[in-house]
Scaffold this motif. Sequence first.
Motif, PDB file in Angstrom:
ATOM      1  N   ALA A  93      44.763  -3.421   3.352  1.00  0.00           N
ATOM      2  CA  ALA A  93      43.650  -4.002   4.115  1.00  0.00           C
ATOM      3  C   ALA A  93      42.756  -4.837   3.198  1.00  0.00           C
ATOM      4  CB  ALA A  93      42.851  -2.892   4.790  1.00  0.00           C
ATOM      5  N   HIS A  94      42.519  -4.334   1.967  1.00  0.00           N
ATOM      6  CA  HIS A  94      41.697  -5.098   1.011  1.00  0.00           C
ATOM      7  C   HIS A  94      42.350  -6.432   0.683  1.00  0.00           C
ATOM      8  CE1 HIS A  94      39.558  -1.240  -0.502  1.00  0.00           C
ATOM      9  NE2 HIS A  94      38.912  -1.822   0.484  1.00  0.00           N
ATOM     10  N   LEU A  95      43.680  -6.386   0.481  1.00  0.00           N
ATOM     11  CA  LEU A  95      44.401  -7.620   0.147  1.00  0.00           C
ATOM     12  C   LEU A  95      44.291  -8.650   1.267  1.00  0.00           C
ATOM     13  CD1 LEU A  95      47.420  -6.120  -1.680  1.00  0.00           C
ATOM     14  CD2 LEU A  95      46.428  -8.320  -2.275  1.00  0.00           C
ATOM     15  N   LEU A  96      44.434  -8.166   2.506  1.00  0.00           N
ATOM     16  CA  LEU A  96      44.344  -9.086   3.647  1.00  0.00           C
ATOM     17  C   LEU A  96      42.935  -9.676   3.736  1.00  0.00           C
ATOM     18  CD1 LEU A  96      46.419  -7.065   6.304  1.00  0.00           C
ATOM     19  CD2 LEU A  96      47.026  -9.279   5.316  1.00  0.00           C
ATOM     20  N   ALA A  97      41.928  -8.827   3.469  1.00  0.00           N
ATOM     21  CA  ALA A  97      40.535  -9.299   3.538  1.00  0.00           C
ATOM     22  C   ALA A  97      40.280 -10.340   2.442  1.00  0.00           C
ATOM     23  CB  ALA A  97      39.585  -8.118   3.396  1.00  0.00           C
ATOM     24  N   ARG A  98      40.812 -10.047   1.247  1.00  0.00           N
ATOM     25  CA  ARG A  98      40.617 -10.979   0.128  1.00  0.00           C
ATOM     26  C   ARG A  98      41.200 -12.366   0.425  1.00  0.00           C
ATOM     27  NH1 ARG A  98      43.088  -8.369  -4.671  1.00  0.00           N
ATOM     28  NH2 ARG A  98      42.345  -6.428  -3.789  1.00  0.00           N
ATOM     29  N   LYS A  99      42.304 -12.368   1.191  1.00  0.00           N
ATOM     30  CA  LYS A  99      42.950 -13.650   1.538  1.00  0.00           C
ATOM     31  C   LYS A  99      42.371 -14.231   2.831  1.00  0.00           C
ATOM     32  CE  LYS A  99      46.568 -14.054  -1.406  1.00  0.00           C
ATOM     33  NZ  LYS A  99      46.937 -15.275  -2.125  1.00  0.00           N
ATOM     34  N   HIS A 100      41.342 -13.576   3.378  1.00  0.00           N
ATOM     35  CA  HIS A 100      40.688 -14.035   4.621  1.00  0.00           C
ATOM     36  C   HIS A 100      41.672 -14.145   5.786  1.00  0.00           C
ATOM     37  CE1 HIS A 100      37.204 -14.728   2.147  1.00  0.00           C
ATOM     38  NE2 HIS A 100      37.955 -15.446   1.327  1.00  0.00           N
ATOM     39  N   ILE A 101      42.548 -13.154   5.902  1.00  0.00           N
ATOM     40  CA  ILE A 101      43.514 -13.152   7.005  1.00  0.00           C
ATOM     41  C   ILE A 101      42.844 -12.540   8.240  1.00  0.00           C
ATOM     42  CG2 ILE A 101      45.755 -12.246   7.797  1.00  0.00           C
ATOM     43  CD1 ILE A 101      46.001 -14.342   5.532  1.00  0.00           C
ATOM     44  N   ASP A 102      42.845 -13.284   9.342  1.00  0.00           N
ATOM     45  CA  ASP A 102      42.161 -12.822  10.552  1.00  0.00           C
ATOM     46  C   ASP A 102      43.071 -12.021  11.481  1.00  0.00           C
ATOM     47  OD1 ASP A 102      39.726 -14.275   9.953  1.00  0.00           O
ATOM     48  OD2 ASP A 102      40.856 -16.104  10.424  1.00  0.00           O
ATOM     49  N   GLY A 103      44.350 -12.013  11.214  1.00  0.00           N
ATOM     50  CA  GLY A 103      45.255 -11.267  12.097  1.00  0.00           C
ATOM     51  C   GLY A 103      46.641 -11.214  11.491  1.00  0.00           C
ATOM     52  N   LEU A 104      47.369 -10.157  11.818  1.00  0.00           N
ATOM     53  CA  LEU A 104      48.702  -9.942  11.227  1.00  0.00           C
ATOM     54  C   LEU A 104      49.739  -9.805  12.340  1.00  0.00           C
ATOM     55  CD1 LEU A 104      50.413  -9.215   8.667  1.00  0.00           C
ATOM     56  CD2 LEU A 104      49.798  -6.817   9.098  1.00  0.00           C
ATOM     57  N   ILE A 105      50.850 -10.519  12.174  1.00  0.00           N
ATOM     58  CA  ILE A 105      51.976 -10.403  13.120  1.00  0.00           C
ATOM     59  C   ILE A 105      53.104  -9.670  12.404  1.00  0.00           C
ATOM     60  CG2 ILE A 105      53.697 -11.705  14.448  1.00  0.00           C
ATOM     61  CD1 ILE A 105      51.526 -13.914  14.748  1.00  0.00           C
ATOM     62  N   VAL A 106      53.538  -8.568  13.005  1.00  0.00           N
ATOM     63  CA  VAL A 106      54.574  -7.730  12.390  1.00  0.00           C
ATOM     64  C   VAL A 106      55.834  -7.797  13.250  1.00  0.00           C
ATOM     65  CG1 VAL A 106      55.219  -5.352  11.806  1.00  0.00           C
ATOM     66  CG2 VAL A 106      52.906  -6.180  11.319  1.00  0.00           C
ATOM     67  N   ILE A 107      56.929  -8.273  12.641  1.00  0.00           N
ATOM     68  CA  ILE A 107      58.208  -8.339  13.363  1.00  0.00           C
ATOM     69  C   ILE A 107      59.058  -7.172  12.877  1.00  0.00           C
ATOM     70  CG2 ILE A 107      60.186  -9.800  13.956  1.00  0.00           C
ATOM     71  CD1 ILE A 107      58.598 -12.236  12.907  1.00  0.00           C
ATOM     72  N   GLY A 108      59.369  -6.235  13.759  1.00  0.00           N
ATOM     73  CA  GLY A 108      60.139  -5.063  13.327  1.00  0.00           C
ATOM     74  C   GLY A 108      60.300  -4.045  14.446  1.00  0.00           C
TER      75      GLY A 108
END
Length: 329
Positions: A93-108
């Motif tokens: 979660a910290h990594l995503l915040a650091r990269k300013h990612i607003d949403g994650l799409i997970v294919i699986g």
Amino acid sequence: METKTKSIKSLAVLCSGGDSPGMNPAIRSVVRTAIGLGINIYGIYRGYTGLLEGDMHKLSLSSVSNIIQRGGTILDTSRCPEFHTPQVRQEAAHLLARKHIDGLIVIGGNGSFTGAMNLHKEHNIPVIGIPGTIDNDIAGTEYTIGFNTAVQTAINAVDNIRDTASAHQHTFLIEVMGRTSSSIALQVALCTGAEQVVLPNQGINYQDIADTIHKGVARGKTSSIIIVAEGEKEGVCYQIRDTLMKQYQLELRVCILGHIQRGGSPTALDRTIASKMGYAAVHALQQGHNAHVTAFNKGEVELVPLTNCLGKRTEVCDSQLDLIRALAI
Ligand code: F6P
């Protein structure tokens, strides 16, 4: 359902768990849709493992050129047991915040969706799941990307085995993938005219298998094909073969199709559904939907709450089993 419009600037996409043919068309659709909407899109490589290592790169329109026809996934994938640990998810979660990612799409599949759900619950990260597994076993969706291609690959292999089985008057046990799901086995058995289908999760009736083989021989059959769902453990066919030899003196050949079923160019159906799901996933995040899956039900892609898709769809289709048996007399 949450529908407030959010200001989404950057999204990320990853593939997780076993790959499936159709993941590439889904990635292409996600990337092209996002860029078309003016959203930055990042690819996370090797699933949750890559996320933890910060293996994340911005994708462009040309990053996804010439991939719609390719099996596997250009983002690579992994199974990541570490992601079951809350502290590890916190790092992610910290990594995503650091990269300013607003949403994650997970294919699986199921495991990947559980990881996404936990990230959302614990860190309020907007997530959307795209069902991608050859097993077609995710609750809440009638279809998962890759199933159709895997079935077609297995059918081609069984057709080839039929030629040699017939030439040598052999009976074959052919094991197909699907783990605890019987979907691939049922579809392949129906489409190859198999004499029998064995679903180990329902128990193995050796007497029944032996009787069916004997009945076939009595009506002049010199060869036959038995499709076996792998169940919990790969290699169950060897145990079935040995038991039939010991108890009924039947000599059978074994073929385990294995990972050949996970590769290959996606079929038209997988490319179509993957393209629709990728498009729907980006629009869902842009419109403020969260913790949903782009499910395929009654011929349409629809958003279904992620919580409805965490379990396995394990039901055996009795009518399909009846049809296979009725046609195999
Ligand atoms: O991705 C699903 C699946 O192919 C199952 O059908 C199979 O049981 C499993 O993955 C095999 O996993 P692995 O490639 O890790 O051996």
